[in-house]
Design an enzyme around this catalytic site. Structure first.
Site, PDB file in Angstrom:
ATOM      1  N   ARG A  58       0.955  -1.294  -0.196  1.00 11.48           N
ATOM      2  CA  ARG A  58       0.290   0.005  -0.290  1.00 11.48           C
ATOM      3  C   ARG A  58       0.760   1.190  -0.143  1.00 11.48           C
ATOM      4  O   ARG A  58       0.206   1.801  -1.077  1.00 11.48           O
ATOM      5  CB  ARG A  58      -0.485   0.027   1.323  1.00 11.48           C
ATOM      6  CG  ARG A  58      -1.930   0.023   1.204  1.00 11.48           C
ATOM      7  CD  ARG A  58      -2.530  -0.528   2.360  1.00 11.48           C
ATOM      8  NE  ARG A  58      -1.864  -1.554   2.353  1.00 11.48           N
ATOM      9  CZ  ARG A  58      -2.314  -2.637   1.976  1.00 11.48           C
ATOM     10  NH1 ARG A  58      -3.300  -2.760   0.897  1.00 11.48           N
ATOM     11  NH2 ARG A  58      -1.380  -4.202   2.166  1.00 11.48           N
ATOM     12  N   THR A  59       1.912   1.288   0.950  1.00  7.63           N
ATOM     13  CA  THR A  59       2.272   2.972   1.052  1.00  7.63           C
ATOM     14  C   THR A  59       3.336   3.009  -0.472  1.00  7.63           C
ATOM     15  O   THR A  59       2.973   4.163  -1.102  1.00  7.63           O
ATOM     16  CB  THR A  59       3.162   2.599   2.327  1.00  7.63           C
ATOM     17  OG1 THR A  59       2.640   2.538   3.186  1.00  7.63           O
ATOM     18  CG2 THR A  59       4.205   4.400   3.049  1.00  7.63           C
TER      19      THR A  59
ATOM     20  N   LYS B 239      25.443  -3.580  -0.346  1.00  2.60           N
ATOM     21  CA  LYS B 239      26.809  -3.583  -0.207  1.00  2.60           C
ATOM     22  C   LYS B 239      27.636  -3.060   0.470  1.00  2.60           C
ATOM     23  O   LYS B 239      28.321  -2.373  -0.078  1.00  2.60           O
ATOM     24  CB  LYS B 239      27.409  -2.764  -1.668  1.00  2.60           C
ATOM     25  CG  LYS B 239      26.808  -3.520  -3.056  1.00  2.60           C
ATOM     26  CD  LYS B 239      27.122  -2.691  -4.795  1.00  2.60           C
ATOM     27  CE  LYS B 239      26.472  -3.007  -5.793  1.00  2.60           C
ATOM     28  NZ  LYS B 239      26.812  -1.952  -6.460  1.00  2.60           N
TER      29      LYS B 239
ATOM     30  N   ARG C 147      11.254   3.923   3.180  1.00  2.00           N
ATOM     31  CA  ARG C 147      10.705   2.961   4.909  1.00  2.00           C
ATOM     32  C   ARG C 147      11.922   2.158   4.872  1.00  2.00           C
ATOM     33  O   ARG C 147      12.205   1.942   3.874  1.00  2.00           O
ATOM     34  CB  ARG C 147       9.439   2.099   3.985  1.00  2.00           C
ATOM     35  CG  ARG C 147       9.412   0.881   4.583  1.00  2.00           C
ATOM     36  CD  ARG C 147       8.017   0.753   4.897  1.00  2.00           C
ATOM     37  NE  ARG C 147       7.001   1.425   4.769  1.00  2.00           N
ATOM     38  CZ  ARG C 147       5.443   0.335   4.483  1.00  2.00           C
ATOM     39  NH1 ARG C 147       5.617  -0.524   4.812  1.00  2.00           N
ATOM     40  NH2 ARG C 147       4.584   1.534   5.356  1.00  2.00           N
TER      41      ARG C 147
ATOM     42  N   HIS D 253       5.302   6.087  11.386  1.00  2.00           N
ATOM     43  CA  HIS D 253       4.750   6.216   9.867  1.00  2.00           C
ATOM     44  C   HIS D 253       3.178   7.395  10.243  1.00  2.00           C
ATOM     45  O   HIS D 253       2.622   6.837   9.808  1.00  2.00           O
ATOM     46  CB  HIS D 253       3.398   4.949  10.006  1.00  2.00           C
ATOM     47  CG  HIS D 253       2.807   4.132   8.562  1.00  2.00           C
ATOM     48  ND1 HIS D 253       3.507   4.888   7.347  1.00  2.00           N
ATOM     49  CD2 HIS D 253       3.030   3.267   8.778  1.00  2.00           C
ATOM     50  CE1 HIS D 253       3.193   4.529   6.234  1.00  2.00           C
ATOM     51  NE2 HIS D 253       2.853   2.810   6.838  1.00  2.00           N
TER      52      HIS D 253
END
Ligand code: NCD
Length: 305
Positions: free
Chosen positions: A51-52, A80, A101, A129
């Protein structure tokens, strides 16, 4: 330059303006269809999301802009050993705004310090959030007409659920909000939150049984048990189906109580509840696009006449 790390980064007046803009976008999408032409959003997702990430991508695309990014850490240079600070310096050369995120609490804040472009915290570990909270607030304001004077039950994983932490932070600024926290003992809301509520003299209760409080709620915010934040699988299995909202429990609720859920749902809301007119969670996901469109425009300083 402005970032969004925490819902409190905006005053309540600024939030009202943002929500008015989101409602106008909902009513007049064509007016905004070219507003971000030539602009690029980078979605840097070090943790899974449907969703986000897609709602950010949809939001930028609906504004006429373009999107670049990665959807898991393994496909970025993090694998890396590149630091978030270095990554954002590079992304600042490629894009005009970034949604990030990260599984580590605070990572988007570290990025924001080194960034040449606005950074939006799209979820940092079990912490915050904020764009889900903007979505939640817009849903409540649009469907109830106000953000004050109500009793909200938050149910499920109140310990690890970052959407819960951000929503409480945001709601304490509105008048006459009462919280009822419904969780098993192990998943209680963190102490720093209850301490903050006591210090601000905001009424709250903590209970275990959902049935007992159902009749007094104006809003019920259901959440998933956050499997990925558990240290041991046994605990997760024991707690995952602790709450299941079904039609029998809905029968105990007020006729106009709203059921919200940030989604994804696992078992905590039975699919039979989807038919109930009080189930607002799919509508909520739709509001998530309008509010992210409004946020992108605001952080980029773009005004549409
Ligand atoms: C939430 C999250 O990522 O914290 N999902 C979302 O963004 N809508 C809730 C969850 O994953 O349970």
């Amino acid at each position: 330059m402005r970032h969004l790390m925490n819902p409190l980064d905006f005053t309540t007046e600024e939030l009202d303006k943002l929500f008015d803009l989101a409602n106008d976008i909902e009513q007049n999408p064509a007016k905004y269809a070219h507003a971000c032409e030539g602009k690029i959003l980078a979605t840097c997702f070090y943790e899974p999301s449907t969703r986000t990430r897609l709602s950010f991508e949809s939001a930028m695309t609906r504004l006429g802009g373009r999107v670049i990014g990665f959807s898991d850490a393994a496909s970025s240079s993090a694998s890396k050993g590149e630091s978030v600070s270095d990554t954002i310096r590079i992304i600042s050369c490629y894009a005009d705004i970034c949604a990030m995120r990260h599984p580590k609490e605070g990572a988007p804040m570290v990025a924001a310090e080194k960034s040449g472009i606005p950074v939006i915290n799209a979820g940092d570990g079990g912490h915050q959030h904020p764009t889900q909270t903007l979505t939640d607030l817009l849903t409540i304001r649009s469907m109830k007409g106000r953000l004050d004077h109500f009793t909200i039950g938050l149910c499920g994983d109140l310990k690890f659920g970052r959407t819960v932490h951000s929503l409480i932070d945001a709601l304490v600024r509105y008048e006459n909000i009462r919280f009822i926290f419904i969780s098993p003992e192990e998943l209680r809301v963190p102490d720093y939150i209850t301490e903050m509520l006591r210090a601000r003299k905001i009424p709250y209760e903590e209970v275990i049984r959902l049935e007992d409080v159902m009749p007094s709620l104006d809003m019920l915010y259901m959440t998933r048990v956050q499997k990925e934040r558990f240290f041991n699988e046994e605990d997760y299995i024991r707690l995952k189906d602790f709450y299941v909202l079904d039609t029998a429990k809905m029968a105990l609720a007020k006729e106009d109580m709203l059921v919200l859920h940030p989604l994804p749902r696992v078992n905590e809301i039975s699919v039979e509840v989807d038919q109930d007119p009080r189930a607002a969670y799919f509508k909520q996901a739709q509001y998530g696009v309008y509010v992210r469109m409004a946020l992108i425009l605001t952080l980029l300083g773009i005004q549409v006449q």
